[in-house]
Design an enzyme around this catalytic site. Structure first.
Site, short mmCIF file in Angstrom:
data_model
loop_
_atom_site.label_atom_id
_atom_site.label_comp_id
_atom_site.label_asym_id
_atom_site.label_seq_id
_atom_site.Cartn_x
_atom_site.Cartn_y
_atom_site.Cartn_z
N ALA A 48 5.63 -0.77 -9.63
CA ALA A 48 6.65 0.06 -9.44
C ALA A 48 7.72 -0.54 -8.21
CB ALA A 48 6.64 1.58 -9.26
N GLY A 58 3.23 -0.27 -12.99
CA GLY A 58 4.07 -0.54 -14.33
C GLY A 58 4.19 -1.79 -14.47
N GLU A 104 1.40 -1.00 -17.02
CA GLU A 104 1.61 -0.80 -18.46
C GLU A 104 2.66 -1.00 -19.56
OE1 GLU A 104 1.00 3.69 -16.23
OE2 GLU A 104 2.11 2.46 -15.62
N GLU A 138 -3.41 1.97 -8.70
CA GLU A 138 -2.10 2.87 -8.27
C GLU A 138 -3.63 4.36 -7.39
OE1 GLU A 138 0.25 2.56 -12.22
OE2 GLU A 138 -2.03 2.00 -11.38
N ASP A 197 2.37 -0.97 5.93
CA ASP A 197 1.20 -2.59 5.90
C ASP A 197 2.55 -3.38 5.51
OD1 ASP A 197 -0.83 -4.14 5.30
OD2 ASP A 197 -0.62 -4.49 3.75
N MET A 223 -19.29 -14.53 18.09
CA MET A 223 -17.93 -14.48 17.45
C MET A 223 -18.11 -15.38 17.22
SD MET A 223 -15.22 -12.29 17.47
CE MET A 223 -15.94 -10.35 18.34
#
Length: 716
Positions: free
Chosen positions: A69, A117, A120, A140, A297, A325
């Site tokens: 979606a 979706g 789906e 989801e 994001d 590091m």
């Protein structure tokens, strides 16, 4: 074409097989926005009224199938009334039910990513063909909701309740081999053969070799479980998922509850069960926070791409200072394809850095993510050096030596004479002013901060810090390099501590004040971990390094004496004095011993209380609410100060910096989103209860103005 829109087209061939082509105009991917859903509905209506159809294929003209979606539109659904949202969900369910009821076999040709979706839609089809390079999934729950367009109803019937719980609650993207193994797809082929294979499946139905009616009947019927079978499946899943999700993330457990109920219902009734549970989640605060994070994001990634626009790629990098590091930076660069020189003045340090990188590559091989040959090739892209021999060919240097301003200035000035005039010099300092470090440089415009977080290979954030004289070109190249390393860069302006550490140290200061009042650091850790932090403040200080925190605290106190300077010794000062530096030497607030895998295991040793006794000046009874307030108030106010002072450009960047940089609890959406959710007036009133603790607990004047005007950081 029997239908042609801006997102969906339908063609019928001479064999009366229809192809529905998903191709959203003006976008690089297909997604279910209002236009796509409307046109798909119109296309299906046309198909329902087309005579003699022998089959329908759902395909994509893009490299993906459907990514899901459109969240930018979908978030508006959450603001609807229950009745309005129910109607919206039912509209999509009716569409997918119409697809599943077409008078001919249907096949989804999944050529690329099919998520949410998009998956789906494929579940509404009779068969699914998947490219071997594609991924499918129902992610989801990562947004605080669960699949709302039939995923919790159709997936358990297709692959079994136990597998469906794992797919939906985990929210992972599944590769083709896993999808095939679990029965989610019927065939896996190369991407260029997906449509051909889907067409072949339809031909098999036409030829009578496959019975799509029988498959439909099976998938529509309630699933049959004995009470003991049902209990065994769902109780075991509930235990695993509940322990992993925790109390702050209700979506996975809600999905289990919905599936447990839905598998015994007819398809129509199970859909209503799904809708009811979905609405409850969508209206909750966690979904709002996690969807906001998702959008934030996207914002910071787009912002970073704008900064990097036009930058020439870094073809050869270098890191100064080996050790953990430096080895982490070298590994990350080489693993993503950018060769890097790792320089140190001590051979033993180079050995440590190479060992760190080698350990990380071996881990990737053991987990099956890299072949031995690729790991060996990447490892060879790290070149150890005791001199500046090859530095004239370097495009960008990351200085990662000890966190000492004099040492850093000396190393940076020396390095500048060894690199090309247009090469970029960066410092991986965690607190020291970039403007200050640039004072002895001849080309300060080519210098900026590039602050990685430890461990480098796991922490997604890189702070790119702009000094007073830093050029746009230097920022662009550094951001582009961070992106090439697979990191999420956020550009911030210069100040002591920059964004993340400037916000973190008031949080630590709140902890130190409680320790002075006789707080039990174990209790504080447990409270903050229950609140949602990955580790409490004492444990975090041990992981960061008490010595590192001690030196950084001095920088912060000098930079912000009105609120970060403290009288006398605090707990961190005391542990530093005792040379209890945390995990790095096995003793800090906790004691550390290697576990079976060689990782440091945290152990409480009673002697620490006596060692910390000299810094305890009083005894104050603290409730759980006190602990949370006294830790969170300074952090939130300092985040606001960073935004007000333009250290960080937006609420989204500030909040994502804290989530990616220090593990701020995602279910709260970030510090500024947390303030919006709480309400600034409520927050200011809470802060005023602790005003006796000093300026760290004093909201800014602008915060009070915003509270009076009922405005928020994220706006509408």
């Amino acid at each position: 074409m029997i239908f042609e829109g801006q997102a969906v087209k339908v063609a019928v061939d001479e064999a009366r097989v229809a192809t529905v082509i998903l191709d959203l105009a003006g976008e690089s991917v297909n997604k279910f926005n209002s236009l796509t859903l409307a046109e798909l509905g119109q296309a299906v209506d046309v198909l329902k009224h087309t005579d003699d159809l022998q089959g329908v294929m759902f395909t994509s003209a893009k490299d993906v199938f459907v990514v899901g979606a459109d969240i930018t539109e979908f978030i508006s659904w959450f603001k609807m009334t229950d009745e309005e949202l129910t109607d919206k969900l039912r509209d999509v369910h009716h569409l997918f039910t119409d697809i599943s009821n077409l008078s001919c076999p249907t096949v989804a040709a999944i050529n690329g990513i099919a998520l949410g979706g998009g998956m789906e839609l494929s579940l509404a089809c009779d068969y699914r063909v998947m490219a071997d390079t594609a991924k499918i999934g129902l992610p989801e729950t990562q947004l605080g909701i669960y699949p709302g367009w039939g995923g919790t109803v159709r997936l358990p019937r297709l692959i079994g309740a136990d597998n469906a719980c794992e797919w939906i609650c985990g929210g992972a993207q599944k590769r083709s081999e896993d999808a095939m193994k679990d029965g989610a797809v019927d065939a896996v082929v190369s991407a260029d053969k997906v449509n051909e294979s889907a067409r072949h499946l339809i031909q098999q139905v036409i030829d009578g070799k496959l019975d799509y009616h029988a498959r439909r009947d099976e998938l529509r019927a309630p699933m049959v479980f004995s009470p003991i079978e049902k209990m065994m499946v769902f109780e075991s899943v509930r235990g695993v998922v509940g322990a992993k999700a925790g109390k702050h993330y209700p979506a996975p457990m809600a999905a289990i509850k919905t599936m447990e109920k839905g598998i015994s219902q007819t398809m129509e009734k199970a859909i209503e069960t799904e809708i009811k549970g979905f609405i409850k989640l969508a209206k909750g605060p966690v979904a709002k926070s996690l969807v906001t994070l998702f959008l934030s994001d996207q914002v910071i990634k787009k912002t970073a791409s704008k900064y990097a626009k036009g930058a020439t790629p870094v073809k050869q990098a270098a890191v100064l200072g080996a050790g953990i590091m430096g080895g982490g930076v070298a590994y990350q660069s080489a693993s993503k394809g950018t060769p890097i020189i790792m320089k140190d003045i001590r051979p033993e340090a180079l050995e440590l850095g190479l060992s760190e990188a080698n350990k990380l590559f071996n881990g990737q091989v053991e987990r099956g993510r890299l072949t031995t040959a690729k790991a060996f090739k990447a490892m060879n892209a790290i070149v150890p050096a005791l001199s500046y021999g090859e530095f004239e060919h370097v495009d960008l240097v990351v200085e990662a030596v000890v966190e000492n301003v004099k040492v850093k200035k000396s190393v940076l000035a020396e390095t500048e004479t060894k690199i090309a005039d247009d090469a970029i010099l960066t410092s991986n300092t965690s607190t020291i002013s970039i403007t200050e470090l640039a004072k002895d440089l001849k080309r300060p415009e080519n210098f900026c901060g590039m602050h990685f977080f430890n461990p480098v290979h796991r922490m997604p954030l890189v702070e790119v810090i702009r000094g007073e004289k830093t050029s746009d070109a230097a920022i662009a190249k550094t951001v582009a390099y961070a992106q090439a390393m697979g990191k999420t860069p956020i550009v911030v302006n210069d100040c002591p501590g920059f964004l993340v550490n400037r916000v973190l140290f008031p949080y630590f200061a709140g902890f130190s004040l409680m320790m002075e009042e006789g707080a039990d650091f174990q209790q504080v850790d447990k409270v903050m971990e229950r609140f949602g932090w990955p580790m409490g403040p004492a444990y975090l200080l041990d992981v960061v390094g008490v010595d590192t925190a001690f030196h950084a605290d001095q920088v912060m106190a000098q930079g912000y004496p009105d609120r970060m300077k403290h009288e006398g010794k605090n707990a961190v000062d005391r542990l530093f004095e005792l040379e209890r530096f945390g995990q790095k030497n096995g003793q800090g607030f906790y004691t550390y011993e290697p576990d079976r895998k060689g990782k440091p295991k945290k152990i409480f040793n009673e002697e620490i209380n006596a060692l910390l006794a000299p810094v305890v000046t009083s005894k104050t009874a603290l409730t759980e609410e006190d602990i949370i307030a006294r830790m969170m108030i300074p952090l939130c106010i300092e985040t606001v100060r960073c935004l007000e002072e333009n250290i960080v450009a937006s609420a989204a960047e500030a909040d994502m910096g804290l989530i990616y940089g220090i593990g701020f609890p995602p279910y709260l959406g970030g510090a500024l989103h947390y303030l919006d959710q709480m309400g600034l007036q409520v927050f200011c009133d809470l802060a005023d209860k602790y005003s006796h603790l000093g300026k760290l607990y004093e909201p800014t004047a602008k915060m009070r103005d915003m509270a009076n005007n009922n405005t928020t950081y994220y706006g509408a």
